[in-house]
Write a protein that holds these residues in place. Structure first.
Motif, mmCIF file in Angstrom:
data_model
loop_
_atom_site.group_PDB
_atom_site.id
_atom_site.type_symbol
_atom_site.label_atom_id
_atom_site.label_comp_id
_atom_site.label_asym_id
_atom_site.label_seq_id
_atom_site.Cartn_x
_atom_site.Cartn_y
_atom_site.Cartn_z
ATOM 1 N N PRO A 1 -1.945 -7.932 -10.434
ATOM 2 C CA PRO A 1 -2.057 -9.213 -9.790
ATOM 3 C C PRO A 1 -0.866 -10.385 -10.239
ATOM 4 O O PRO A 1 -0.294 -10.986 -8.985
ATOM 5 C CB PRO A 1 -3.055 -9.332 -9.268
ATOM 6 N N THR A 2 -0.063 -10.543 -10.922
ATOM 7 C CA THR A 2 -0.551 -12.506 -11.009
ATOM 8 C C THR A 2 1.579 -11.664 -11.621
ATOM 9 O O THR A 2 2.099 -12.692 -11.194
ATOM 10 C CB THR A 2 -0.352 -12.275 -12.091
ATOM 11 N N TYR B 1 -0.506 0.479 -7.172
ATOM 12 C CA TYR B 1 -0.514 -0.284 -8.292
ATOM 13 C C TYR B 1 -1.012 -1.194 -8.972
ATOM 14 O O TYR B 1 -1.546 -2.064 -9.018
ATOM 15 C CB TYR B 1 -0.253 1.723 -9.521
ATOM 16 N N VAL B 2 0.798 -1.481 -8.566
ATOM 17 C CA VAL B 2 0.969 -3.045 -9.561
ATOM 18 C C VAL B 2 0.359 -3.953 -8.712
ATOM 19 O O VAL B 2 -0.455 -4.856 -9.030
ATOM 20 C CB VAL B 2 2.647 -3.456 -8.624
ATOM 21 N N ILE B 3 0.016 -3.950 -6.928
ATOM 22 C CA ILE B 3 -1.161 -4.862 -6.457
ATOM 23 C C ILE B 3 -2.771 -5.304 -7.195
ATOM 24 O O ILE B 3 -3.288 -6.314 -7.577
ATOM 25 C CB ILE B 3 -1.285 -4.681 -5.226
ATOM 26 N N VAL B 4 -2.956 -4.023 -7.553
ATOM 27 C CA VAL B 4 -4.300 -3.922 -8.330
ATOM 28 C C VAL B 4 -4.575 -4.431 -9.623
ATOM 29 O O VAL B 4 -5.085 -5.197 -10.483
ATOM 30 C CB VAL B 4 -4.592 -2.461 -8.280
ATOM 31 N N VAL B 5 -3.353 -3.798 -10.375
ATOM 32 C CA VAL B 5 -3.182 -3.906 -11.743
ATOM 33 C C VAL B 5 -2.699 -5.266 -12.483
ATOM 34 O O VAL B 5 -2.778 -5.649 -13.575
ATOM 35 C CB VAL B 5 -2.899 -2.289 -12.786
ATOM 36 N N TRP C 1 7.626 -8.259 -8.699
ATOM 37 C CA TRP C 1 7.233 -6.708 -8.890
ATOM 38 C C TRP C 1 6.750 -6.206 -7.361
ATOM 39 O O TRP C 1 6.823 -5.908 -6.810
ATOM 40 C CB TRP C 1 6.005 -6.198 -9.839
ATOM 41 N N GLN C 2 5.394 -7.746 -6.797
ATOM 42 C CA GLN C 2 5.719 -6.988 -5.560
ATOM 43 C C GLN C 2 6.465 -7.983 -3.899
ATOM 44 O O GLN C 2 6.677 -7.316 -3.127
ATOM 45 C CB GLN C 2 3.835 -7.633 -5.305
ATOM 46 N N SER C 3 7.223 -8.238 -4.699
ATOM 47 C CA SER C 3 8.295 -8.798 -3.674
ATOM 48 C C SER C 3 9.249 -8.058 -3.134
ATOM 49 O O SER C 3 9.134 -6.622 -3.117
ATOM 50 C CB SER C 3 9.371 -9.774 -4.709
ATOM 51 N N HIS C 4 9.235 -8.403 -1.386
ATOM 52 C CA HIS C 4 10.283 -8.153 -1.367
ATOM 53 C C HIS C 4 11.902 -7.642 -1.560
ATOM 54 O O HIS C 4 11.857 -5.880 -1.669
ATOM 55 C CB HIS C 4 10.667 -8.452 0.372
#
Length: 274
Positions: free
Chosen positions: A92-93, A86-90, A97-100
């Protein structure tokens, strides 16, 4: 029913006990199956059924606690995967939040919650040994314990997962109505497909867990079958097989890896025969 030493009792058994015990041992996941950690006590249960002995071993309550905790962690792991997509799509910047590191933080929080959520059960009488089913579980009856189990393990995780899925579906549909680059839209649809696969697996587990839920509802109004845990956990074991099949069918990378492995094995066998 007779009584023997060491607080054990000798009793009659049903003819279907042993086949079902063996089936649960050799089923997918074996004793390490996260969804039903009680399998670690399954060989002991087979032995007890064969000898017609009902006996609560010292780790029975602890296994029930681990069973509950691991199931919570497993179900919320689906939510972690869905949140990440969800975070990747909504967002993306939002790189952090996408980090390991952030994902590891969420995983640790999930494990802490899963292990803490049922600690009170270890120090109360919420978990009890059920003689007929030879298992330690929270008794299925109208009580705080069983309502808590249903909420924490099943209802809340599945509600969160479905909310994330529905919000992602709506967002991707809105993207289709806007002017969006093909690459961005393709990635969003790919992530949506992954979340849909997660929902499919979760739904399979929920559907095949319905006997357990039905017994809970029945217990609020009437007497449930004597061997309710044995019946319910048979369906839960089947759900493990079904979810593995669904995972294979819906995940391209797993299918590709399986095809590659089979191809390599066939090649090796062919070379050995030449």
């Amino acid at each position: 029913m007779a009584t023997s030493g060491n607080n054990s009792r000798i009793t009659d058994i049903e003819p279907w006990y042993i086949p079902m015990d063996i089936l649960r041992i050799v089923g997918p996941g074996g004793p390490q199956d996260n969804y039903e950690v009680q399998k670690s006590g399954q060989p002991r249960r087979v032995n007890s059924d064969l000898k017609r002995i009902q006996y609560q071993d010292s780790l029975c309550v602890f296994r029930a606690y681990i069973n509950y905790s691991m199931t919570v962690i497993q179900n919320h792991s689906y939510n972690l995967q869905a949140i990440y997509r969800y975070v990747i799509v909504v967002y993306p910047t939002r790189i952090f939040w996408q980090s390991h590191r952030f994902q590891l933080f969420l995983i640790i929080i999930t494990w802490i919650f899963g292990l803490i959520a049922f600690i009170p059960f270890l120090f109360t009488d919420y978990i009890r040994y059920n003689v007929e089913n030879q298992i330690c579980q929270a008794p299925i009856r109208f009580s705080f314990a069983i309502i808590y189990v249903a909420l924490v393990i099943y209802i809340i995780p599945n509600m969160i997962l479905n909310i994330i899925y529905l919000k992602l579906v709506r967002y991707v549909r809105q993207m289709n109505k806007r002017i969006t680059s093909a690459n961005v839209l393709s990635r969003a649809e790919r992530e949506l497909k992954m979340v849909r696969n997660i929902v499919t697996i979760s739904t399979i587990l929920v559907i095949l867990g319905l006997p357990y839920a039905i017994f809970i509802l029945m217990s609020f109004f009437t007497t449930i079958p004597q061997y309710h845990f044995r019946i319910a956990f048979i369906f839960i074991d089947i759900s493990t097989t079904a979810s593995m099949i669904a995972l294979f069918k819906t995940t391209d990378t797993i299918k590709a890896a399986a095809v590659q492995t089979v191809t390599e094995l066939v090649t090796i066998i062919a070379q050995m025969n030449t």
